[in-house]
Design a protein around this motif. Structure first.
Motif, PDB file in Angstrom:
ATOM      1  N   ARG A 150      -1.666  -2.285  -2.955  1.00 23.95           N
ATOM      2  CA  ARG A 150      -2.652  -2.351  -1.871  1.00 23.95           C
ATOM      3  C   ARG A 150      -3.492  -3.616  -1.977  1.00 23.95           C
ATOM      4  N   TYR A 151      -3.829  -3.999  -3.189  1.00 26.94           N
ATOM      5  CA  TYR A 151      -4.568  -5.257  -3.385  1.00 26.94           C
ATOM      6  C   TYR A 151      -3.779  -6.436  -2.823  1.00 26.94           C
ATOM      7  N   GLU A 164       1.363   7.605  -2.990  1.00 25.88           N
ATOM      8  CA  GLU A 164       0.012   7.172  -3.328  1.00 25.88           C
ATOM      9  C   GLU A 164      -0.402   5.977  -2.476  1.00 25.88           C
ATOM     10  N   LEU A 165       0.506   5.044  -2.278  1.00 24.88           N
ATOM     11  CA  LEU A 165       0.193   3.872  -1.471  1.00 24.88           C
ATOM     12  C   LEU A 165      -0.050   4.265  -0.024  1.00 24.88           C
ATOM     13  N   ASN A 221      -3.854  -6.678   0.862  1.00 25.31           N
ATOM     14  CA  ASN A 221      -5.154  -7.009   1.432  1.00 25.31           C
ATOM     15  C   ASN A 221      -5.636  -8.416   1.108  1.00 25.31           C
ATOM     16  N   ARG A 281      -3.466   5.729   0.433  1.00 23.93           N
ATOM     17  CA  ARG A 281      -4.528   4.730   0.331  1.00 23.93           C
ATOM     18  C   ARG A 281      -4.584   3.835   1.566  1.00 23.93           C
ATOM     19  N   GLN A 306      -7.723   3.591   4.448  1.00 25.25           N
ATOM     20  CA  GLN A 306      -8.460   2.389   4.835  1.00 25.25           C
ATOM     21  C   GLN A 306      -8.355   2.115   6.336  1.00 25.25           C
ATOM     22  N   ALA A 326      -0.012   1.872  -7.190  1.00 24.11           N
ATOM     23  CA  ALA A 326      -0.220   1.774  -5.744  1.00 24.11           C
ATOM     24  C   ALA A 326      -1.416   0.902  -5.412  1.00 24.11           C
ATOM     25  N   GLU A 327      -2.463   0.986  -6.228  1.00 22.70           N
ATOM     26  CA  GLU A 327      -3.660   0.187  -5.977  1.00 22.70           C
ATOM     27  C   GLU A 327      -3.367  -1.308  -6.143  1.00 22.70           C
ATOM     28  N   GLY A 362      -1.058   6.113  -8.976  1.00 22.31           N
ATOM     29  CA  GLY A 362      -2.187   5.600  -8.212  1.00 22.31           C
ATOM     30  C   GLY A 362      -2.588   4.195  -8.620  1.00 22.31           C
ATOM     31  N   THR A 363      -2.533   3.913  -9.922  1.00 20.63           N
ATOM     32  CA  THR A 363      -2.856   2.558 -10.394  1.00 20.63           C
ATOM     33  C   THR A 363      -1.848   1.549  -9.872  1.00 20.63           C
TER      34      THR A 363
END
Length: 227
Positions: free
Chosen positions: A197-198, A12-13, A201, A16, A20, A193-194, A190-191
């Protein structure tokens, strides 16, 4: 670079990060599954850390290294054999340490970021979690030491502690502990992984040291094996 990118949180990561516009190096054993991502693939076996040097040779600049791969088995200390201890400490701790050591020059060159995907068990281990918990407690120590050592070199270090995630690993763990598996009461891959990702970033002027994320209504862990 994302380890364990063939499934679950890692996959999932990877999807994503690719979406991007960033390049991804997927590292793991399942080359066919990782190739589906359409990114660079490095085949490596974390159960044999001594082979990692050859696998990552030639990487001279790396913006981020995400240690996501790992194994988890549960059982009481009285029934946990030496092979289980060695397997957990090798895959979950020694391999990330060795991979980090090998790639530090590339990370320093890019003022990069190392992210360790840990676990809530890495902060507090209850019954049945001894080997896995010990390896994850060790991973926290590795991250904390690395952060202090590499701050002057511009390398950021973050640990993310996901709680229960709806993956096949979680299903297998629940069954072995005698706890019903209900993916609706776990966060999605997914949650998780998000959240990672946060962290990746966050602007370079700041570092997230630790981030803990858990499902809103988790199923409690069993305190003993069902008989």
């Amino acid at each position: 670079m994302i380890t364990g990118a063939n499934r679950g949180i890692g996959r999932e990561l990877a999807e994503r990060v690719l979406a991007q516009g960033d390049d991804v190096i997927a590292l793991g054993r399942d080359r066919a599954a990782m190739a589906e991502l359409g990114c660079r693939v490095v085949t490596a076996d974390l159960s044999a850390p001594e082979t990692l040097a050859g696998a990552v040779a030639g990487i001279d600049r790396l913006d981020a290294l995400v240690h996501n791969a790992g194994i988890a088995e549960v059982g009481p200390v009285a029934e946990t054999g030496l092979d289980t201890w060695q397997r957990h400490l090798t895959v979950n701790l020694a391999a990330p340490a060795e991979l980090t050591r090998l790639l530090l020059p590339a990370l320093r060159a890019a003022s990069g970021h190392v992210v360790f995907v840990n676990s809530g068990v890495g902060l507090s281990a209850g019954p049945m979690w001894s080997a896995y918990g010990a390896s994850k407690h060790g991973l926290k120590a590795l991250a904390d030491a690395l952060r202090a050592e590499e701050q002057g070199n511009g390398v950021r270090v973050t640990t993310v502690y996901p709680g229960q995630v709806a993956t096949e690993m979680q299903r297998a763990l629940r069954e072995s502990m005698g706890v019903p598996y209900d993916p609706r009461r776990a966060m999605s891959a997914g949650t998780a992984a998000e959240a990672i990702r946060y962290v990746l970033n966050v602007p370079a002027e700041a570092t997230v040291h630790d981030l803990r994320i858990a499902p809103s209504d988790p199923v409690p862990h069993a305190t003993s094996r069902r008989r």
